[in-house]
Design an enzyme around this catalytic site. Structure first.
Site, PDB file in Angstrom:
ATOM      1  N   ASP A   1      33.116  40.979  39.012  1.00 25.14           N
ATOM      2  CA  ASP A   1      34.286  41.690  39.499  1.00 25.14           C
ATOM      3  C   ASP A   1      35.405  41.790  38.467  1.00 25.14           C
ATOM      4  OD1 ASP A   1      34.692  38.895  39.699  1.00 25.14           O
ATOM      5  OD2 ASP A   1      34.331  38.964  41.856  1.00 25.14           O
TER       6      ASP A   1
ATOM      7  N   PHE B   1      35.228  41.506  35.328  1.00 22.00           N
ATOM      8  CA  PHE B   1      34.812  42.227  34.125  1.00 22.00           C
ATOM      9  C   PHE B   1      35.082  43.726  34.257  1.00 22.00           C
ATOM     10  CE2 PHE B   1      31.229  39.139  32.616  1.00 22.00           C
ATOM     11  CZ  PHE B   1      32.128  38.097  32.625  1.00 22.00           C
TER      12      PHE B   1
ATOM     13  N   HIS C   1      34.930  35.280  36.637  1.00 21.90           N
ATOM     14  CA  HIS C   1      33.638  35.452  37.298  1.00 21.90           C
ATOM     15  C   HIS C   1      33.750  35.476  38.819  1.00 21.90           C
ATOM     16  CE1 HIS C   1      32.402  34.379  33.258  1.00 21.90           C
ATOM     17  NE2 HIS C   1      31.180  34.781  33.542  1.00 21.90           N
TER      18      HIS C   1
ATOM     19  N   GLN D   1      29.095  43.701  35.722  1.00 22.57           N
ATOM     20  CA  GLN D   1      28.388  42.429  35.841  1.00 22.57           C
ATOM     21  C   GLN D   1      29.103  41.424  36.748  1.00 22.57           C
ATOM     22  OE1 GLN D   1      27.535  39.738  32.270  1.00 22.57           O
ATOM     23  NE2 GLN D   1      25.638  40.910  32.499  1.00 22.57           N
TER      24      GLN D   1
ATOM     25  N   TYR E   1      37.749  45.354  35.156  1.00 21.48           N
ATOM     26  CA  TYR E   1      39.097  45.862  34.928  1.00 21.48           C
ATOM     27  C   TYR E   1      39.225  46.771  33.711  1.00 21.48           C
ATOM     28  CZ  TYR E   1      40.361  42.423  38.490  1.00 21.48           C
ATOM     29  OH  TYR E   1      40.450  41.699  39.653  1.00 21.48           O
TER      30      TYR E   1
ATOM     31  N   ALA F   1      30.781  46.989  27.266  1.00 19.67           N
ATOM     32  CA  ALA F   1      31.952  47.870  27.207  1.00 19.67           C
ATOM     33  C   ALA F   1      32.053  48.615  28.529  1.00 19.67           C
ATOM     34  CB  ALA F   1      31.833  48.843  26.035  1.00 19.67           C
ATOM     35  N   GLU F   2      32.760  47.999  29.489  1.00 22.01           N
ATOM     36  CA  GLU F   2      32.802  48.562  30.841  1.00 22.01           C
ATOM     37  C   GLU F   2      33.417  49.948  30.891  1.00 22.01           C
ATOM     38  OE1 GLU F   2      31.991  44.345  31.109  1.00 22.01           O
ATOM     39  OE2 GLU F   2      33.576  45.462  30.064  1.00 22.01           O
TER      40      GLU F   2
END
Length: 338
Positions: free
Chosen positions: A83, A85, A128, A81, A87, A58-59
């Site tokens: 780039d 991911f 990724h 983890q 956002y 959960a960024e």
């Protein structure tokens, strides 16, 4: 003995944690696994699971948690983890991380480092590989850093962790295995933004940052076969931008090519080109050119090589700049004479 950029980043984190017990490292799989790219390898074993720990996937929560920790006096270093991911965390970054010092008139600082493995060159699948640096650079209140050498990876990360303001630390994935001879760098030294690697006789100038720097340097080697000595400036820091180094080099060379992996439209290369034109217009012997990724969503792995800037594309741009110091008639107003 060779040291990779990955090992230098790991050493920078370990040294920062050893020097300051307020430094906390967390993110997805950074603890026991040591991160997808093993940048945090061994940190949990050495410093314990209170100072290096895993989080849920959960960024937005990771960055939001870091904001609270920073407001309470800690110095969190978080890992996104990959780039693309990151956002989901952008709302937290733009609305809170970047604005808290301004919102509180300096009463609160948020010394957060957000590490983002970014850009291409590894054949990654969708989500990724992405070149997201312009989003962060366009957000006032953030500092944006991207190393291109092993030495800079260590020094710049140490500086970022020590900085009182938030830093987005963009790590070129394809350079993690970049090597230098000798042990991992040590010592906490200040680093000025920008670095010029110039030959004794200068013709065109190449400006690059992060993953584009090795391409620029390889192009400079190839350019010698054409009789050109290509000066390369590694910007190191995107924000703040080192206008002094760049403008001095442009005034010396009179020609400029900007290289970036990100798509060309509204990218950082456009900002750099504009700044060069504003400050060095009368020194330029030719228009500022850009070599960038294509204006498309990041392609599938098998098409990556067509998207990313190549040595041939850089040399083609350099060749377009090779004319006499007199203005090229193509760039004069209609009816004018050189």
């Amino acid at each position: 003995m060779a040291t990779t950029m990955a090992k230098a980043l790991n050493a920078a984190l370990a040294d920062a944690m050893a020097d300051d017990d307020r430094v906390i490292v967390f993110g997805e799989d950074v603890g026991q696994l040591g991160g997808v790219f093993r940048i945090t390898d061994g940190l949990q074993a050495r410093f314990g699971d209170k100072r290096c720990f895993d989080t849920p996937l959960a960024e937005a929560g990771i960055v939001g948690f870091a904001v609270g920790m920073a407001m309470s006096g800690l110095r969190p270093v978080v890992e996104m983890q990959f780039d693309a991911f990151a956002y989901p965390a952008f709302e937290q970054i733009a609305s809170h991380v970047a604005k808290l010092r301004n919102r509180t008139r300096g009463a609160l600082s948020v010394p957060i480092v957000i590490r983002v493995p970014y850009a291409g060159g590894i054949g990654g699948v969708e989500h990724h590989c992405d070149s997201s640096e312009a989003y962060y650079a366009h957000t006032p209140g953030l500092k944006v850093v991207t190393p291109a050498t092993v030495e800079d990876a260590y020094s710049l990360l140490r500086e970022a962790i020590a900085d009182p303001d938030p830093v987005v630390f963009m790590e070129p994935k394809k350079l993690y295995l970049l090597q230098r001879r000798g042990a991992a760098p040590r010592g906490h030294r200040a680093v000025r933004p920008g670095r010029s690697c110039a030959g004794p006789v200068v013709t065109p100038l190449s400006i690059a940052y992060g993953p584009a720097v090795p391409v620029a340097l390889e192009a400079a080697e190839a350019a010698r076969e054409e009789g050109w000595d290509l000066e390369v400036v590694d910007c190191r820091t995107i924000v703040p931008f080192d206008d002094e180094t760049v403008t001095a080099s442009v005034r010396r060379t009179g020609r400029c090519v900007v290289i970036q992996e990100a798509q060309g439209f509204a990218g950082l290369g456009a900002e750099i080109a504009a700044r060069v034109q504003e400050r060095c217009f009368h020194a330029l012997h030719a228009p500022v050119l850009r070599v960038s990724g294509l204006d498309i969503p990041y392609p599938a792995p098998m098409l990556e090589h067509t998207h990313l800037p190549s040595v041939d594309r850089v040399l083609d741009a350099v060749a377009r700049l090779q004319w006499d110091d007199q203005p090229d008639p193509r760039w004069l107003p209609q009816g004018s004479a050189a």
